[in-house]
Design a protein around this motif. Structure first.
Motif, mmCIF file in Angstrom:
data_model
loop_
_atom_site.group_PDB
_atom_site.id
_atom_site.type_symbol
_atom_site.label_atom_id
_atom_site.label_comp_id
_atom_site.label_asym_id
_atom_site.label_seq_id
_atom_site.Cartn_x
_atom_site.Cartn_y
_atom_site.Cartn_z
ATOM 1 N N UNK A 13 0.802 -1.224 0.000
ATOM 2 C CA UNK A 13 0.000 0.000 0.000
ATOM 3 C C UNK A 13 0.838 1.279 0.000
ATOM 4 N N UNK A 14 1.766 1.432 -0.931
ATOM 5 C CA UNK A 14 2.606 2.636 -0.920
ATOM 6 C C UNK A 14 1.819 3.926 -1.123
ATOM 7 N N UNK A 15 0.804 3.917 -1.988
ATOM 8 C CA UNK A 15 0.043 5.136 -2.239
ATOM 9 C C UNK A 15 -0.730 5.558 -0.994
ATOM 10 N N UNK A 16 -1.401 4.610 -0.363
ATOM 11 C CA UNK A 16 -2.144 4.932 0.845
ATOM 12 C C UNK A 16 -1.241 5.400 1.971
ATOM 13 N N UNK A 71 -24.114 9.793 -3.815
ATOM 14 C CA UNK A 71 -23.014 9.578 -4.749
ATOM 15 C C UNK A 71 -22.043 8.561 -4.156
ATOM 16 N N UNK A 72 -21.576 7.641 -4.986
ATOM 17 C CA UNK A 72 -20.524 6.703 -4.596
ATOM 18 C C UNK A 72 -19.240 7.122 -5.296
ATOM 19 N N UNK A 73 -18.218 7.487 -4.505
ATOM 20 C CA UNK A 73 -16.921 7.883 -5.049
ATOM 21 C C UNK A 73 -15.994 6.681 -5.007
ATOM 22 N N UNK A 74 -15.797 6.041 -6.167
ATOM 23 C CA UNK A 74 -15.003 4.817 -6.255
ATOM 24 C C UNK A 74 -13.541 5.199 -6.469
ATOM 25 N N UNK A 75 -12.668 4.705 -5.587
ATOM 26 C CA UNK A 75 -11.279 5.139 -5.624
ATOM 27 C C UNK A 75 -11.169 6.543 -5.077
ATOM 28 N N UNK A 76 -11.753 6.759 -3.916
ATOM 29 C CA UNK A 76 -11.881 8.113 -3.350
ATOM 30 C C UNK A 76 -10.571 8.690 -2.864
ATOM 31 N N UNK A 92 -22.754 11.482 0.213
ATOM 32 C CA UNK A 92 -21.737 10.794 -0.582
ATOM 33 C C UNK A 92 -20.990 9.789 0.281
ATOM 34 N N UNK A 93 -20.614 8.678 -0.337
ATOM 35 C CA UNK A 93 -19.860 7.608 0.312
ATOM 36 C C UNK A 93 -18.633 7.310 -0.539
ATOM 37 N N UNK A 94 -17.498 7.089 0.102
ATOM 38 C CA UNK A 94 -16.273 6.752 -0.607
ATOM 39 C C UNK A 94 -15.898 5.296 -0.422
ATOM 40 N N UNK A 95 -15.256 4.737 -1.431
ATOM 41 C CA UNK A 95 -14.715 3.384 -1.340
ATOM 42 C C UNK A 95 -13.353 3.387 -2.008
ATOM 43 N N UNK A 96 -12.389 2.707 -1.407
ATOM 44 C CA UNK A 96 -11.043 2.632 -1.970
ATOM 45 C C UNK A 96 -10.424 1.305 -1.568
ATOM 46 N N UNK A 97 -9.588 0.772 -2.470
ATOM 47 C CA UNK A 97 -8.933 -0.502 -2.184
ATOM 48 C C UNK A 97 -7.819 -0.351 -1.159
ATOM 49 N N UNK A 98 -7.357 0.878 -0.918
ATOM 50 C CA UNK A 98 -6.248 1.123 0.000
ATOM 51 C C UNK A 98 -6.755 1.394 1.408
ATOM 52 N N UNK A 99 -6.418 0.543 2.375
ATOM 53 C CA UNK A 99 -6.845 0.794 3.756
ATOM 54 C C UNK A 99 -6.315 2.116 4.303
ATOM 55 N N UNK A 100 -5.097 2.488 3.911
ATOM 56 C CA UNK A 100 -4.525 3.730 4.435
ATOM 57 C C UNK A 100 -5.131 4.958 3.781
ATOM 58 N N UNK A 101 -5.545 4.841 2.517
ATOM 59 C CA UNK A 101 -6.277 5.939 1.892
ATOM 60 C C UNK A 101 -7.615 6.139 2.590
ATOM 61 N N UNK A 102 -8.299 5.048 2.895
ATOM 62 C CA UNK A 102 -9.576 5.125 3.605
ATOM 63 C C UNK A 102 -9.383 5.755 4.979
ATOM 64 N N UNK A 131 -13.336 0.341 2.837
ATOM 65 C CA UNK A 131 -12.371 -0.383 2.009
ATOM 66 C C UNK A 131 -13.134 -1.316 1.085
ATOM 67 N N UNK A 132 -12.805 -1.274 -0.198
ATOM 68 C CA UNK A 132 -13.499 -2.140 -1.140
ATOM 69 C C UNK A 132 -12.825 -2.172 -2.494
#
Length: 271
Positions: A13-16, A71-76, A92-102, A131-132
């Motif tokens: 998870x470098x980006x997160x 609104x669903x923000x995918x890759x928030x 609005x709800x956000x979802x991101x694959x990165x736990x640290x971004x979330x 996370x998703x």
């Protein structure tokens, strides 16, 4: 001195980690790497920019999606668009694959005391940021009126068929009047100097490959480098993206190009 500890796993998870470190004002450097080519990750510019620096078209799309809330923000990511909607009372709800971004997005929302208090999230069984995986959204069917996914993430489908699969997933979580905004780079306006570029003989199709690395200092004073998996994107022209909508409930209705670049956004509506 080179880092003496490296981690290259799907959980790295470098980006997160870069987003969280930037938010906490901790040192570190994010880079995109493709072989020997390196490009700075520009965490502040890409993930923490203020609305004053956004293009007018960006605001226009955010407003149009707000008309179809929730609104669903995918890759928030770090939640900059979630904050914009929340400050305007948009659900609005956000979802991101990165736990640290979330984690970063949640902390930013909490720091501004704008997490929703109205109970809608509880009724849907959702949190404000979760996370998703974009390819298997943890969302109940017909929950949202709009989907927002930018950062060319749609290209992670890696093929037109893969993009079609992602769009079908977006249709599952939206209602019959749903809309969506996606973006990509038009390869007919790119050359091989574009970072991570891979050509393709098909008209309007190309590819992009790179991985992310985040270098930081650990609590014991040692340097650590988190190395992410290789990311493979499909780059496609607006005409090719229209092809990918075939067989899905989506119909392209509006395309906006960034000034002087190959980047574009496309708005889709449910047929």
């Amino acid at each position: 001195m080179p880092p003496d500890r490296s981690e290259r796993t799907d959980a790295a998870d470098p980006l997160g980690r870069a987003m969280l470190a930037h938010y906490h004002d901790e040192p570190g450097r994010l880079v995109y790497r493709d072989g020997t080519d390196v490009q700075d990750g520009n965490v502040a510019e890409f993930y923490f920019s203020s609305p004053e620096s956004w293009e007018p078209a960006t605001i226009e799309f955010l407003e149009r999606l707000a008309d179809h809330e929730p609104v669903l923000d995918v890759g928030c990511g770090a939640g900059k668009h979630l904050l914009w909607w929340a400050e305007r009372g948009v659900d609005a709800v956000g979802v991101d694959a990165s736990p640290n971004a979330v984690r970063t997005a949640r902390e930013r929302c909490e720091s501004r005391e704008i997490l929703r208090k109205n109970g809608n999230a509880t009724e849907r069984g959702l949190e404000d940021v979760l996370v998703g995986d974009m390819f298997d959204l943890p969302i109940e069917p017909s929950t949202f009126g709009a989907v927002h996914t930018v950062g060319t993430q749609i290209g992670l489908g890696r093929s037109l068929a893969g993009i079609r699969e992602v769009l079908t997933g977006f249709a599952r979580v939206t209602d019959d009047a749903g809309v969506a905004v996606v973006d990509n780079y038009d390869p007919t306006r790119l050359d091989e100097e574009f970072f991570g570029y891979r050509p393709d003989p098909r008209e309007g199709i190309a590819h992009r490959c790179f991985h992310l690395e985040f270098e930081r200092e650990t609590e014991d004073g040692k340097q650590r480098r988190d190395v992410g998996r290789t990311l493979q994107f499909l780059l496609c022209s607006p005409a090719r993206l229209r092809e990918a909508t075939a067989g899905t409930p989506w119909e392209p209705c509006h395309v906006t190009r960034s000034d002087g670049t190959a980047h574009y956004k496309m708005m889709l509506k449910r047929e």
